[in-house]
Design an enzyme around this catalytic site. Structure first.
Site, PDB file in Angstrom:
ATOM      1  N   LYS A 204      28.909  38.368  45.161  1.00 29.12           N
ATOM      2  CA  LYS A 204      27.963  37.451  45.787  1.00 29.12           C
ATOM      3  C   LYS A 204      27.443  38.065  47.092  1.00 29.12           C
ATOM      4  O   LYS A 204      26.821  39.107  47.060  1.00 29.12           O
ATOM      5  CB  LYS A 204      28.633  36.089  45.981  1.00 29.12           C
ATOM      6  CG  LYS A 204      29.471  35.619  44.770  1.00 29.12           C
ATOM      7  CD  LYS A 204      28.652  35.352  43.537  1.00 29.12           C
ATOM      8  CE  LYS A 204      29.468  35.104  42.273  1.00 29.12           C
ATOM      9  NZ  LYS A 204      30.568  34.176  42.352  1.00 29.12           N
TER      10      LYS A 204
ATOM     11  N   ARG B  40      43.712  54.596  40.231  1.00 29.43           N
ATOM     12  CA  ARG B  40      44.152  53.192  40.132  1.00 29.43           C
ATOM     13  C   ARG B  40      45.054  52.817  41.301  1.00 29.43           C
ATOM     14  O   ARG B  40      45.140  51.652  41.664  1.00 29.43           O
ATOM     15  CB  ARG B  40      44.850  52.939  38.788  1.00 29.43           C
ATOM     16  CG  ARG B  40      45.458  51.561  38.636  1.00 29.43           C
ATOM     17  CD  ARG B  40      45.573  51.070  37.204  1.00 29.43           C
ATOM     18  NE  ARG B  40      46.102  52.048  36.288  1.00 29.43           N
ATOM     19  CZ  ARG B  40      47.377  52.468  36.235  1.00 29.43           C
ATOM     20  NH1 ARG B  40      48.266  51.968  37.063  1.00 29.43           N
ATOM     21  NH2 ARG B  40      47.748  53.365  35.359  1.00 29.43           N
TER      22      ARG B  40
ATOM     23  N   ASP C 119      39.394  31.028  49.561  1.00 27.00           N
ATOM     24  CA  ASP C 119      38.258  31.651  48.875  1.00 27.00           C
ATOM     25  C   ASP C 119      37.008  31.250  49.657  1.00 27.00           C
ATOM     26  O   ASP C 119      36.565  30.105  49.593  1.00 27.00           O
ATOM     27  CB  ASP C 119      38.192  31.162  47.429  1.00 27.00           C
ATOM     28  CG  ASP C 119      37.031  31.782  46.638  1.00 27.00           C
ATOM     29  OD1 ASP C 119      36.081  32.294  47.256  1.00 27.00           O
ATOM     30  OD2 ASP C 119      37.071  31.722  45.390  1.00 27.00           O
TER      31      ASP C 119
ATOM     32  N   TYR D  27      36.175  27.241  41.875  1.00 25.76           N
ATOM     33  CA  TYR D  27      35.526  28.085  40.883  1.00 25.76           C
ATOM     34  C   TYR D  27      36.161  27.869  39.506  1.00 25.76           C
ATOM     35  O   TYR D  27      37.365  27.637  39.391  1.00 25.76           O
ATOM     36  CB  TYR D  27      35.650  29.551  41.316  1.00 25.76           C
ATOM     37  CG  TYR D  27      34.843  30.469  40.456  1.00 25.76           C
ATOM     38  CD1 TYR D  27      33.458  30.433  40.509  1.00 25.76           C
ATOM     39  CD2 TYR D  27      35.451  31.330  39.550  1.00 25.76           C
ATOM     40  CE1 TYR D  27      32.706  31.248  39.688  1.00 25.76           C
ATOM     41  CE2 TYR D  27      34.703  32.149  38.741  1.00 25.76           C
ATOM     42  CZ  TYR D  27      33.324  32.102  38.814  1.00 25.76           C
ATOM     43  OH  TYR D  27      32.580  32.901  38.005  1.00 25.76           O
TER      44      TYR D  27
HETATM   45  C1  LIG Z   1      31.657  33.792  41.657  1.00 25.14           C
HETATM   46  C2  LIG Z   1      32.868  33.222  42.302  1.00 25.14           C
HETATM   47  C3  LIG Z   1      34.134  33.703  41.967  1.00 25.14           C
HETATM   48  C4  LIG Z   1      34.357  34.733  40.875  1.00 25.14           C
HETATM   49  O1  LIG Z   1      33.848  35.963  41.172  1.00 25.14           O
HETATM   50  P1  LIG Z   1      33.445  37.072  40.063  1.00 25.14           P
HETATM   51  O2  LIG Z   1      33.040  38.216  40.899  1.00 25.14           O
HETATM   52  O3  LIG Z   1      32.347  36.465  39.235  1.00 25.14           O
HETATM   53  O4  LIG Z   1      34.663  37.332  39.243  1.00 25.14           O
HETATM   54  C5  LIG Z   1      35.230  33.171  42.634  1.00 25.14           C
HETATM   55  N1  LIG Z   1      35.089  32.208  43.561  1.00 25.14           N
HETATM   56  C6  LIG Z   1      33.886  31.713  43.898  1.00 25.14           C
HETATM   57  C7  LIG Z   1      33.803  30.647  44.937  1.00 25.14           C
HETATM   58  C8  LIG Z   1      32.739  32.194  43.280  1.00 25.14           C
HETATM   59  O5  LIG Z   1      31.538  31.680  43.605  1.00 25.14           O
END
Ligand SMILES: *Cc1c(COP(=O)(O)O)cnc(C)c1O
Length: 392
Positions: A207, A56, A182, A109
């Site tokens: 993603k 961790r 982000d 998001y």
């Molecule tokens: C999918 C997504 C997230 C969250 O990610 P997870 O891996 O599903 O927790 C955060 N920000 C954006 C822009 C996303 O498309």
């Protein structure tokens, strides 16, 4: 790693460690929760992040991935988490205290939205202003003496709106605040937020970075001084760490990210151009199209590749929209994005998110994640679905 190497070379080689025990070329998966404590009697910091004690705190497959992420984004250090949301939350809990103020993109998001709309204000008395961060003046007007964090999503999910990272970084720094970006929608490579002044770059690695739709993950990249604070608080003590196996999967995905982003971007541009010309289509927003509201900004920020994400709508009523989804054969109806295969989701008129999106979205729309298939095949699938709906 030689910093003068090209991007794809860096993606292949950065972070890889030599296996001196057996000479394996591929990185082994270190499925271990514990590491041996040195026998020299030196003190052991049970919460430390700078040596391998417990998985961790730090583990080998995480380190490989973190090093690759840094080499590809120009960051000093990175922290990887079990999901994108865990990475986002790590930034918010580390850098916001009760009574601090945050400015957040109103197109963001869903978990980011909920954290800032409900949980952080109600449970921790964080003050929040949601603004259209594509409007730099609106960001400026929202700054307060206690503003500590500006959190921008660019391109915004799902509208693909592009915020001026350089200008907002300057506003944040003049106000003594941090800027976190982000950049999940662009993936790495298409955009370099850190080189444009952001303090922290965040991705849902679920993603584009992993890219193969088989693992969740999230990362935060930035200066060591900031990333260390995130690791010390959020990684060790909240514990949302990425498992060695998933770190290995994501690192394997990251190796091909420069090639994939090129293909995603080229295919998406061709698809967006097709949609823009089709009489079936009410609107399409793709940062690579001249008609995108912030196209000039995308050109300045985005490295000549505009990722695989777009939003569009077709003409016709709700029933036509459902019929269109059902008529698609190659394109899959699913919520994620950045996958090797094309994925589409529909935001219908009843979505409670629509009020925060530009007016053209209020009738409902599709978010389209263009995969790695050949553009001609995706276009043919869209065209036959338009025909099935009587739209062309
Ligand atoms: C999918 C997504 C997230 C969250 O990610 P997870 O891996 O599903 O927790 C955060 N920000 C954006 C822009 C996303 O498309």
């Amino acid at each position: 790693m030689d910093q003068t190497m090209h991007t794809q070379t860096t993606a292949v080689h950065a972070g890889n460690r030599r296996d001196d025990a057996f000479g394996a070329i591929n990185e082994p998966i270190y499925m271990t929760s514990n590491y041996r404590i040195p026998t020299d009697g030196s003190p052991v910091d049970w919460s430390g992040i700078h040596s391998n004690i417990y998985a961790r705190n730090r583990n080998v497959n995480q380190m490989v991935l973190q090093d690759k992420l840094c080499a590809l984004t120009g960051g000093e250090d990175a922290a990887v988490f079990a999901s994108g949301v865990a990475a986002l939350a790590s930034v918010f809990v580390t850098f916001l205290n009760s009574g601090d103020h945050a400015i957040v993109s109103e197109v963001c998001y869903s978990a980011t939205n909920l954290l800032f709309r409900k949980y952080l204000p109600e449970k921790y008395q964080v003050q929040v202003t949601f603004v259209d961060t594509t409007d730099t003046e609106a960001v400026k007007a929202a700054i307060r003496p206690n503003t500590k964090l500006i959190h921008v999503e660019t391109p915004g999910n799902p509208t693909t709106g592009i915020s001026d990272v350089d200008a907002i970084a300057k506003l944040a720094h003049d106000a003594g605040a941090l800027l976190s970006v982000d950049a999940t929608f662009a993936g790495p490579i298409c955009i370099y937020p850190l080189k444009h002044g952001a303090d922290l770059e965040i991705h849902s690695m679920t993603k584009y970075i992993n890219g193969h739709g088989d693992s969740l993950g999230g990362c935060v990249i930035g200066r060591t001084e900031l990333v260390d604070q995130i690791k010390e608080l959020a990684m060790v003590n909240f514990g949302g760490i990425l498992s060695p196996f998933n770190a290995w999967l994501v690192a394997r995905g990251l190796v091909t990210v420069p090639m994939r982003m090129k293909q995603h971007s080229a295919v998406a541009l061709a698809v967006a151009e097709f949609l823009e010309k089709s009489p079936a289509v009410r609107f399409v927003w793709y940062p690579g199209l001249k008609s995108h509201p912030q196209h000039d900004r995308a050109v300045a920020l985005m490295n000549g590749m505009y990722s695989g994400m777009m939003s569009f709508d077709i003409k016709g009523d709700e029933a036509t929209h459902q019929k269109f989804l059902n008529a698609l054969h190659l394109v899959t109806h699913a919520v994620s994005l950045g996958d090797v295969e094309s994925l589409i989701v529909y935001y219908d008129k009843t979505s409670d998110k629509l009020p925060h999106y530009p007016k053209i979205y209020h009738e409902g729309f599709f978010r389209f994640s263009v995969g790695l298939e050949d553009a001609e095949d995706i276009i043919a699938d869209l065209q036959q679905a338009f025909e099935a709906c009587g739209l062309v």
